[in-house]
Enzyme design. Structure first.
Site, mmCIF file in Angstrom:
data_model
loop_
_atom_site.group_PDB
_atom_site.id
_atom_site.type_symbol
_atom_site.label_atom_id
_atom_site.label_comp_id
_atom_site.label_asym_id
_atom_site.label_seq_id
_atom_site.Cartn_x
_atom_site.Cartn_y
_atom_site.Cartn_z
ATOM 1 N N ASP A 1 34.770 69.285 81.462
ATOM 2 C CA ASP A 1 34.532 70.004 82.711
ATOM 3 C C ASP A 1 34.701 71.483 82.413
ATOM 4 O O ASP A 1 35.800 71.928 82.064
ATOM 5 C CB ASP A 1 35.530 69.569 83.788
ATOM 6 C CG ASP A 1 35.303 68.121 84.224
ATOM 7 O OD1 ASP A 1 34.189 67.611 84.012
ATOM 8 O OD2 ASP A 1 36.243 67.508 84.771
ATOM 9 N N ASP B 1 30.610 56.763 91.397
ATOM 10 C CA ASP B 1 32.067 56.869 91.543
ATOM 11 C C ASP B 1 32.591 55.562 92.127
ATOM 12 O O ASP B 1 32.105 55.108 93.167
ATOM 13 C CB ASP B 1 32.431 58.024 92.480
ATOM 14 C CG ASP B 1 32.246 59.374 91.810
ATOM 15 O OD1 ASP B 1 31.904 59.393 90.608
ATOM 16 O OD2 ASP B 1 32.421 60.399 92.487
#
Lengths: 215, 252
Positions: B130, B11
């Site tokens: 997702d 990230d």
């Protein structure tokens, strides 16, 4: 100096970066007069066969490449390797550079997943071939939906198994090709590129010079 | 034989890797380039960078990060997070990324998948899904905007549509399992792997080497992505690969 032909397709950036990491002078160019000064030429390529050939024809690169390959080493990468062959079935039959005998075909449907994407193990036929001599040819990174079919098995330096036998490294005389991306294939890939550069610049292979430091 | 891929995910916020990754031998553990090289040395097969910058400045910084990583890395890498348009894709891919990952923008405007695939080829376009289990429907629903917005899309149907629009790969994250370290969601991974003919990367829930084995064997995933298990040194890529090799799974 190694030339990288910029004909409007392909990931020139990553091939150029790989040469830089090897400490090799690379020249990314679309100008034949500049590329003529190089010791070896890389033909990269990502995308469709027909588009690539159209671009090569439009800029008069077809004859240039054919002539270059008679005199100095040429390395086609991925689509660049496929372009070296006679013809491709991608989006209708299209003539290639005809430097090597064979036809580019789509992977059969219903078999393995397409694209053939990821690290596949190399099966080496010619361990003494200059591109891979002294190297541990283990795995290489492939991304492609079409493969080369050739009757002439003497061209095959290494293959990969993906349901069918996929020519992975090919070569004859001064013409070489890799179906995988050496610039994305870790230490082995960089060493293969290094060998091509050594072969081009010095005519001989000294040794593997690139090592990823292990911790 | 084609190997199963292990993919660490980093990230990145405003050009820095966040989530406190622990590598003792790094001078700067927030430097994306240093971390990428470290994972390359450890045997990662690919990397994914997820840009979680909120502001525009962070996104501009990300392009610089991509350029630096591309100069140093000798394995493929994907960049995702906030990609809205073909122009965004061009910037990232021209900076040297091998693939872009589309999530919310693909749901709201699936034509973006088609546009990207036509321009760069399917192999460059990853669609990230997702998914979260919906007990009332007994199926998995697609969520967008970092998992904050539920849609009515069925995850399996969406994966098939994404493939039809030209996606070259599916990155499937199970929101039920993410962060739990109790294994990947084998049910949805298997359903999607069987429904599409493009590679599927499973994500969310990796806790130990055995979890990778199960997602490859039972979940039929082509690749597995993990973040914290590798970042926090619960295990290493080498250890997972060695475990998989012993079990007869082809790895590099």
């Amino acid at each position: 100096m190694i030339g990288i032909l910029d004909y409007g397709m392909g990931n020139l950036h990553s091939v150029a970066s790989a040469l830089k990491r090897l400490g090799v002078d690379g020249l990314v160019s679309s100008k034949q007069s500049h590329l003529e000064e190089t010791d070896g030429l890389i033909l990269p390529g990502v995308g469709a066969f027909k588009d690539a050939m159209n671009l090569l024809h439009a800029d008069g690169h077809v004859e240039f490449i054919k002539d270059y390959a008679k005199r100095k080493p040429l390395l086609g990468i991925c689509l660049g390797m496929q372009l070296l062959f006679n013809e491709s079935e991608e989006h209708g039959l299209t003539e290639g550079l005809e430097l090597l005998p064979g036809r580019v075909r789509r992977f059969p449907a219903g078999g393995y997943k397409v694209p053939h994407m990821g690290w596949n193990e190399l099966i080496v036929y010619q361990p003494q071939a200059p591109l891979i001599k002294h190297l541990k040819a283990d795995y290489a990174y492939f991304v492609h939906s079409y493969y080369v079919e050739t009757e002439d098995k003497s061209l095959l330096i290494a293959t990969a198994d993906y349901g069918i036998e996929v020519p992975a490294i090919v070569g004859r005389g001064k013409v070489f090709g890799t179906q995988f991306h050496p610039e994305k294939s870790g230490e082995f890939g960089l060493n293969l590129l290094s060998h091509f550069c050594q072969l081009s610049e010095r005519g001989v292979i000294y040794d593997a010079i690139y090592h990823l430091s292990r911790h | 034989m084609l190997t199963k891929r292990l993919i660490p995910c980093l990230d990145v916020k405003n050009g820095r890797v966040v989530k406190g990754i622990q590598f003792h031998n790094l001078r700067d553990s927030g430097d994306p380039v240093e971390l990428a090289k470290q994972y390359d040395r450890e045997g990662a097969d690919e990397l994914v960078f997820l840009d979680i910058s909120a502001a525009h400045e962070g996104r501009t910084t990300m392009i610089e990060v991509v350029r630096s990583v591309a100069e140093q890395l000798s394995i493929p890498f994907t960049v995702g997070g906030g990609i809205q348009s073909l122009e965004d894709m061009k910037q990232i891919l021209r900076a040297g990324a091998d693939k872009v990952s589309l999530n919310s923008s693909a749901v709201s405007n699936p034509e973006i998948i088609e546009a990207g695939a036509r321009y760069f080829g399917s192999q460059c376009i990853v669609v990230a899904i997702d998914a979260k289990y919906d007990p009332s429907a007994n199926s998995f629903k697609v969520y967008t905007h970092g998992g904050s917005r539920k849609t009515n899309l069925d995850a399996v149907e969406w994966a098939k549509q994404a493939e039809a629009y030209g996606a070259g790969e599916i990155l499937l994250t199970s929101m039920d399992c993410d962060g739990e370290k109790s294994g990947f969601n084998l049910t949805i991974t298997k359903q999607i792997s069987q429904a599409v003919s493009i590679p599927v990367i499973a994500s969310g829930g990796a806790g130990c080497a055995e979890d990778f084995y199960r997602v490859f064997e039972e979940g039929q995933a082509d690749a597995a992505l993990a973040a914290s298990i590798f970042h926090y040194k619960d295990t290493s890529i080498e250890q997972v690969k060695s475990f998989l090799k012993d079990k007869g799974v082809a790895v590099r």
